[in-house]
Design a protein around this motif. Structure first.
Motif, short mmCIF file in Angstrom:
data_model
loop_
_atom_site.label_atom_id
_atom_site.label_comp_id
_atom_site.label_asym_id
_atom_site.label_seq_id
_atom_site.Cartn_x
_atom_site.Cartn_y
_atom_site.Cartn_z
N PHE A 37 -28.32 -64.28 32.57
CA PHE A 37 -27.43 -63.87 31.49
C PHE A 37 -28.30 -63.58 30.28
CE2 PHE A 37 -23.23 -65.00 33.22
CZ PHE A 37 -23.59 -65.78 34.29
N ARG A 38 -27.74 -62.91 29.30
CA ARG A 38 -28.47 -62.68 28.06
C ARG A 38 -27.51 -62.73 26.88
NH1 ARG A 38 -30.07 -56.26 28.80
NH2 ARG A 38 -27.96 -55.39 28.50
N GLN A 39 -28.10 -63.08 25.75
CA GLN A 39 -27.32 -63.12 24.51
C GLN A 39 -28.13 -62.49 23.40
OE1 GLN A 39 -25.81 -66.98 23.32
NE2 GLN A 39 -24.20 -66.02 22.11
N ALA A 40 -27.62 -61.37 22.90
CA ALA A 40 -28.27 -60.68 21.80
C ALA A 40 -27.78 -61.28 20.48
CB ALA A 40 -27.92 -59.20 21.86
N PRO A 41 -28.55 -61.11 19.42
CA PRO A 41 -28.15 -61.65 18.12
C PRO A 41 -26.77 -61.16 17.71
CG PRO A 41 -30.42 -60.90 18.05
CD PRO A 41 -29.87 -60.46 19.36
N GLU A 44 -21.86 -61.97 22.11
CA GLU A 44 -21.56 -62.98 23.11
C GLU A 44 -22.53 -62.86 24.28
OE1 GLU A 44 -16.73 -63.46 22.40
OE2 GLU A 44 -17.51 -62.81 24.34
N ARG A 45 -22.67 -63.96 24.97
CA ARG A 45 -23.52 -63.96 26.15
C ARG A 45 -22.90 -63.07 27.22
NH1 ARG A 45 -24.62 -69.75 27.78
NH2 ARG A 45 -22.47 -69.64 28.49
N GLU A 46 -23.74 -62.33 27.94
CA GLU A 46 -23.25 -61.42 28.98
C GLU A 46 -24.06 -61.56 30.25
OE1 GLU A 46 -23.62 -57.34 27.86
OE2 GLU A 46 -25.80 -57.42 27.66
N PHE A 47 -23.40 -61.26 31.35
CA PHE A 47 -24.02 -61.30 32.66
C PHE A 47 -25.00 -60.15 32.82
CE2 PHE A 47 -24.67 -61.53 37.08
CZ PHE A 47 -24.43 -60.29 37.62
N ASP A 90 -31.82 -54.03 24.99
CA ASP A 90 -32.08 -55.13 25.93
C ASP A 90 -32.61 -56.37 25.22
OD1 ASP A 90 -33.30 -52.65 28.17
OD2 ASP A 90 -31.39 -53.71 28.33
N THR A 91 -32.87 -56.26 23.93
CA THR A 91 -33.36 -57.39 23.16
C THR A 91 -32.33 -58.51 23.18
OG1 THR A 91 -34.75 -56.05 21.71
CG2 THR A 91 -34.01 -58.18 20.86
N ALA A 92 -32.76 -59.70 23.60
CA ALA A 92 -31.85 -60.84 23.73
C ALA A 92 -32.64 -62.06 24.19
CB ALA A 92 -30.75 -60.53 24.74
N VAL A 93 -31.97 -63.19 24.12
CA VAL A 93 -32.47 -64.37 24.82
C VAL A 93 -31.90 -64.33 26.23
CG1 VAL A 93 -32.53 -66.89 24.93
CG2 VAL A 93 -32.60 -65.72 22.70
N ASP A 112 -17.84 -63.01 36.00
CA ASP A 112 -16.86 -63.48 35.02
C ASP A 112 -17.45 -64.46 34.02
OD1 ASP A 112 -14.13 -63.59 37.47
OD2 ASP A 112 -15.13 -61.92 36.46
N GLY A 113 -18.70 -64.85 34.20
CA GLY A 113 -19.35 -65.74 33.25
C GLY A 113 -18.75 -67.13 33.21
N VAL A 114 -18.31 -67.63 34.37
CA VAL A 114 -17.71 -68.97 34.42
C VAL A 114 -18.32 -69.77 35.56
CG1 VAL A 114 -15.53 -68.18 33.42
CG2 VAL A 114 -15.83 -68.18 35.91
N GLY A 115 -18.18 -71.09 35.48
CA GLY A 115 -18.54 -71.94 36.61
C GLY A 115 -20.02 -72.23 36.78
#
Length: 129
Positions: A37-41, A44-47, A90-93, A112-115
């Protein structure tokens, strides 16, 4: 308890490549699908991508299809993300994650970003224009 440790992030110019690694502390990790997953500044975090426990099936977000490749080496308890043609967006953690269970619809939790029961602390990828 499985611990996940990401590495391989850094600064790269647009069009460049990086390979991220996710190393697991336990061999039981090989029993589970694993994903990135990644989260840009400010976002929200995305798959990004996921791979089945056997490595025989993969699943990608549309935004990275054809540019990123996920793979795993179960002998090394490690999952990789090869990222090519990187763009500033693509910049993200980037985080590695895994659920603690198996499912026949293994990719759904990632999509779905769950579980996800196990998460790494992330590695920063910065793409300059």
């Amino acid at each position: 308890q499985v611990q996940l440790v990401e590495s391989g992030g850094g600064l790269v110019q647009a069009g460049g490549s990086l390979r991220l690694s996710c190393a697991a502390s336990a061999r039981t990790f090989n029993n589970y699908a694993t994903g990135w997953f990644r989260q840009a500044p400010g976002k929200e975090r995305e798959f990004v991508a996921a791979i089945r426990w056997s490595g025989g099936s993969t699943y990608y977000a549309d935004s990275v299809k054809g540019r990123f490749t996920i793979s795993r080496d179960n002998a090394k308890n490690t999952v990789y993300l090869q990222m090519n043609s990187l763009q500033p967006e693509d910049t993200a953690v980037y985080y590695c994650a895994a659920p603690g269970t198996r499912s026949s619809t293994w990719y759904v939790p990632f999509r779905d970003g769950v579980g996800m029961d196990y998460w790494g602390k992330g590695t920063l990828v910065t793409v300059s224009s």
